[in-house]
Design a protein around this motif. Structure first.
Motif, PDB file in Angstrom:
ATOM      1  N   PRO A 725       0.819  -1.229   0.000  1.00  0.00           N
ATOM      2  CA  PRO A 725       0.000   0.000   0.000  1.00  0.00           C
ATOM      3  C   PRO A 725       0.846   1.269   0.000  1.00  0.00           C
ATOM      4  O   PRO A 725       0.486   2.262  -0.658  1.00  0.00           O
ATOM      5  N   ASP A 726       1.976   1.272   0.718  1.00  0.00           N
ATOM      6  CA  ASP A 726       2.824   2.462   0.742  1.00  0.00           C
ATOM      7  C   ASP A 726       3.407   2.750  -0.632  1.00  0.00           C
ATOM      8  O   ASP A 726       3.508   3.923  -1.047  1.00  0.00           O
ATOM      9  N   ASP A 727       3.801   1.697  -1.372  1.00  0.00           N
ATOM     10  CA  ASP A 727       4.352   1.916  -2.710  1.00  0.00           C
ATOM     11  C   ASP A 727       3.305   2.526  -3.643  1.00  0.00           C
ATOM     12  O   ASP A 727       3.606   3.437  -4.428  1.00  0.00           O
ATOM     13  N   ILE A 728       2.050   2.046  -3.564  1.00  0.00           N
ATOM     14  CA  ILE A 728       0.984   2.588  -4.408  1.00  0.00           C
ATOM     15  C   ILE A 728       0.733   4.052  -4.072  1.00  0.00           C
ATOM     16  O   ILE A 728       0.618   4.920  -4.958  1.00  0.00           O
ATOM     17  N   ALA A 756      -8.158  -0.060   0.063  1.00  0.00           N
ATOM     18  CA  ALA A 756      -9.325  -0.090   0.958  1.00  0.00           C
ATOM     19  C   ALA A 756      -8.957  -0.740   2.280  1.00  0.00           C
ATOM     20  O   ALA A 756      -8.323  -1.798   2.328  1.00  0.00           O
ATOM     21  N   GLY A 757      -9.352  -0.083   3.354  1.00  0.00           N
ATOM     22  CA  GLY A 757      -9.063  -0.609   4.687  1.00  0.00           C
ATOM     23  C   GLY A 757      -7.692  -0.267   5.211  1.00  0.00           C
ATOM     24  O   GLY A 757      -7.335  -0.701   6.315  1.00  0.00           O
ATOM     25  N   THR A 758      -6.899   0.489   4.468  1.00  0.00           N
ATOM     26  CA  THR A 758      -5.584   0.909   4.940  1.00  0.00           C
ATOM     27  C   THR A 758      -5.624   2.388   5.296  1.00  0.00           C
ATOM     28  O   THR A 758      -6.643   3.064   5.147  1.00  0.00           O
ATOM     29  N   ARG A 759      -4.499   2.911   5.760  1.00  0.00           N
ATOM     30  CA  ARG A 759      -4.448   4.331   6.121  1.00  0.00           C
ATOM     31  C   ARG A 759      -4.499   5.224   4.884  1.00  0.00           C
ATOM     32  O   ARG A 759      -4.683   6.430   5.012  1.00  0.00           O
ATOM     33  N   TRP A 760      -4.309   4.634   3.683  1.00  0.00           N
ATOM     34  CA  TRP A 760      -4.337   5.416   2.448  1.00  0.00           C
ATOM     35  C   TRP A 760      -5.704   5.365   1.756  1.00  0.00           C
ATOM     36  O   TRP A 760      -5.832   5.808   0.618  1.00  0.00           O
ATOM     37  N   ALA A 761      -6.719   4.836   2.420  1.00  0.00           N
ATOM     38  CA  ALA A 761      -8.035   4.699   1.777  1.00  0.00           C
ATOM     39  C   ALA A 761      -8.571   6.080   1.386  1.00  0.00           C
ATOM     40  O   ALA A 761      -8.603   7.011   2.203  1.00  0.00           O
TER      41      ALA A 761
END
Length: 803
Positions: A725-728, A756-761
């Motif tokens: 998720p961090d890379d995206i 979805a469901g991460t801190r980057w949502a």
């Protein structure tokens, strides 16, 4: 004074400056003299410093005299008040012009002068020489031979040889038999190899005077003189020979134990009280042998301490060392690397050496102890009952802990054969149950444990603990039932090793039942009650299994960060005492704390572990600590830790390339965290893989190189592995800052669901450019989409600012 060539045991310096009193007619100034005395291991020294000439020194057999041409104010009170082993009885004569002193008769005295200093060195009297094959003193018979293949603890003694004796001669008394010197005089000890030719008799030499015995009986003394050295007898018929009792050999422990304990002990105490000097050390050694034979370690160590305080000779010091090693082996606290029984290889004839070697190695090195077990078991047949029982019990404990069923079977058979050792206190049933357990005979083991548990003593309660653990392992007992039985056992028996075993088993049952607070209380109780004693250290070793169970439960249980923090805050010192040298449990606990967000506590714990370790272990702990610091955003501290724990070896990278690569990646990440992109690139030179690529992309992102960062993250997203998720998120942010709206839109379409469901949502929806209305009024769907994107971006901001 010049430095001594030998180690100084005690040094008493006395410096006195006196003025030589000149005659009334003399016009010269009075001379200055400095007197110094010193005591060393092999000699005592008297030094005189005189600026106007050297004194005359007269050396006698039992004392000496120092004379000056003028009167000197000698400090007699200070000289006689200073302790010295060999220089005593200082007196002045000839109106202060001379000083007389006493030393042991026959002492070796050396007088030498260096410039203005006169040295008088008084060494001990020479000991009589002994030629090869001559009788060996019993005090030296226990010395470990240094030559390869030499016999150790020789136990073969010839029968008494009838010799011509006076008509009034009588057998050797008990006092002479208990004396090592008298034993050597009464009967020589012969090595295992036969002597081909008898050596010539030893010429006696003068020795130091010793105080006479309390009741001298010259007519009862038996003198050991070889028949070849006896002078011719003019009598027509020799007197009938008297059969003398053989001496008690150094490790003939059954003879040292004796039949009458009070009488033997009283006799030894009387000998200690009446003897002085070397004879008193020999008497204390005899007391130590007696207590060793009776399996009384506390009394034996007291006798050894008293003997060491009397400055024993070299042969006596070695014998003290051997006896102290034997007592340590009897207690199971011996250090195999520092024991004479282990460091010296025994010969086949040295059965006693095999016994104590096995007992020394048994608790920690059972494989090595097992090699001497057959000889040791055979030799134990001649040991006293108490000592034999203690040693057999220790060997059985070690064999059971090592899960060595055949050796335990031999030891149990020996216990059954020899007087039924342990048959009345449940010990034999306990070990028979352990043997059946090693043979996977559960029913028979439970039968033996039940029989032993009927006795309310140490082995009975140990059998109860083993029975509970065996039934738990076999499924015949559940955790609630085990907790109930262990709690009743815990409160019914206080003291001894069984309490620690019961507490550890109870804590493990609490852990399995999910009662972590109760398990932590048990673990803390082990540390508080037993942490400062020898038995407590063994209890902490037992508690290591409980700590492992608790930490293992926390590792597999979600949301256990607070329990891990409670373990560290409340029982951190006990955890450190219980842990091994590598700090395994503390490192596991630090990982739990870091996983739960308690990076400060985890870093402190790893700092402590790193300070206590060395070598490769220190380097591994340093890598873990650097990882924790980087997760907390403390890049500069991580760099310092990596530098301090790298180690001085230049070829460490070649020895462990994986560790070297991990260290380089952590250094590069630390440089990137501190904003030093060029140093991060230098640290990554030659490294490949996704981790190195991610650090390069992160360095470019932090440096504001948006197009390059977008390309670097695009390579990560196009790899074979699933993107993080961090890379995206960082790829989208870099593309947004670079003005590449198409890349942002493509990322939102391709990876929108992955966030979805991460801190980057909601981040990709917020960054995506809304469609161009082309002059048309905005529709409600477009406005709603823009509001949803703004709300998502506000949610991201709130989550980042939340503590």
């Amino acid at each position: 004074m010049h430095p001594c060539r030998t180690l100084s045991i005690s040094l008493a310096l006395l410096s006195v400056t006196t003025a030589l009193t000149a005659p009334p007619a003399a016009a010269e100034a009075p001379a200055t003299i400095t007197v110094q005395t010193g005591d060393h291991a092999d000699f005592s020294r008297l030094a005189l410093v005189n600026a106007q000439g050297a004194p005359a020194v007269d050396v006698g057999s039992c004392g000496g005299r120092v004379a000056f041409s003028q009167a000197v104010a000698w400090p007699l009170e200070a000289l006689n008040g200073t302790y010295s082993r060999r220089l005593t009885g200082f007196q002045t004569a000839e109106d202060g012009r001379s000083l007389t002193m006493d030393w042991p008769c026959g002492a070796r005295v050396t007088v030498r002068r260096e410039r203005r200093i006169t040295f008088i060195d008084v060494a001990d009297p020479p000991r009589p020489a002994r030629k090869p094959g001559a009788p060996v003193p019993a005090s030296e018979s226990v010395l470990l031979a240094e030559a390869p293949g030499a016999s150790v603890f020789p136990m073969i003694a010839p029968p008494p040889v009838p010799e011509p004796a006076p008509a009034q001669a009588a057998p050797v008394s008990l006092a002479e038999r208990l004396s090592p010197v008298a034993s050597a005089q009464a009967q020589p000890i012969v090595q295992a190899q036969p002597v081909v030719q008898a050596p010539p008799p030893v010429q006696p030499q003068p020795v130091a005077k010793a105080p006479p015995p309390p009741k001298p009986e010259p007519a009862r003394t038996v003198v050991a003189v070889p028949p070849s050295a006896m002078p011719p007898v003019a009598a027509p018929a020799p007197a009938p020979a008297v059969q003398a009792d053989p001496p008690i050999r150094a490790f003939d422990l059954d003879a040292w134990a004796g039949d009458d304990y009070p009488a033997r002990k009283q006799h030894l105490e009387q000998r200690i009280a009446e003897s002085q000097g070397r004879a008193r050390v020999d008497a204390l050694l005899a007391m130590a042998r007696f207590t060793l034979a009776r399996a009384l370690p506390e009394e034996g160590r007291a006798a050894l301490d008293a003997a060491e305080s009397l400055t024993p000779g070299p042969d006596q010091r070695y014998e003290l060392r051997l006896l102290r090693d034997a007592f340590r082996a009897l207690d199971g606290t011996a250090d195999p690397d520092d024991s004479q029984f282990v460091r010296a290889q025994p010969s086949p004839a040295a059965a006693d050496h095999h016994v104590w070697r096995s007992a020394t190695l048994a608790p920690s090195r059972w494989t090595a102890a097992k090699a001497s077990l057959p000889i040791a078991l055979k030799r134990l047949l001649s040991y006293p009952v108490d000592l034999r029982g203690r040693l057999l019990t220790q060997l059985a404990e070690s064999a059971g802990e090592a899960a060595d069923g055949p050796s335990l079977n031999l030891i149990v058979l020996e216990m059954i054969t020899l007087d039924g050792i342990g048959s009345t206190d449940g010990r034999l049933d306990f070990f028979r149950g352990r043997l059946a357990e090693l043979r996977n005979e559960t029913a028979e083991a439970l039968t033996h444990y039940k029989r032993a548990a009927a006795l309310p003593n140490l082995y009975g309660h140990r059998a109860q603990v083993r029975s509970i653990e065996l039934r738990l392992a076999s499924g015949a007992l559940d955790d609630p039932g085990a907790i109930a039985e262990l709690e009743s056992l815990r409160y019914a028996w206080r003291g001894g090793d069984v309490e620690t075993d019961a507490l550890a088993a109870l804590g493990a049952a609490y852990t399995r039942a999910g009662r972590i607070d109760a398990a932590l209380d048990i673990f803390g109780l082990l540390g508080r009650r037993f942490g400062a004693t020898a038995r407590g250290r063994a209890a902490l070793t037992t508690g290591r299994g409980l700590l492992d169970a608790v930490i293992g439960h926390l590792e597999t249980t979600p949301g256990s960060a607070l329990d891990a923090l409670s373990l560290q805050v409340r029982y951190g010192r006990t955890v450190a005492l219980t842990d091994d040298d590598a700090g395994t449990q503390q490192r596991r606990l630090a990982r739990l704390l870091a996983r739960g967000g308690f990076t400060l506590e985890a870093a402190r714990l790893l700092h402590t572990v790193a300070e206590a370790t060395r070598g490769a272990q220190r380097a591994a702990v340093g890598l873990e600590l650097a990882r924790v610091l980087l997760d907390a955003g403390r890049g500069a501290e991580a760099l310092a830790v990596l530098d301090h724990t790298a180690g001085p070896a230049p070829d460490a990278a070649a020895a462990d390339p994986q560790t070297a690569k991990r260290r380089a990646l952590l250094r590069a990440e630390a440089f990137a965290t501190e904003g030093e992109a060029m140093r991060a690139f230098d640290a990554l030179r030659g490294l490949t893989g996704p981790e190195a690529a991610r650090i390069r992309a992160d360095s470019l992102f932090r440096a504001g190189e948006w197009p390059a960062a977008r390309a670097a993250y695009a390579e990560l997203l196009g790899g074979p592995d699933a993107p993080l998720p961090d890379d995206i998120a960082f790829h989208a942010l870099a593309a947004f800052r670079a003005g590449d709206d198409a890349a942002v839109t493509a990322a939102a379409e391709r990876h929108g669901k992955a966030l979805a469901g991460t801190r980057w949502a909601g981040l990709l929806d917020a960054l995506a450019v809304p469609p161009d209305p082309a002059g048309k009024p905005l529709s409600s769907a477009t406005v709603g989409g823009q509001f949803a994107a703004a709300d998502a971006l506000a949610g991201v901001l709130r989550r980042w600012k939340a503590p």
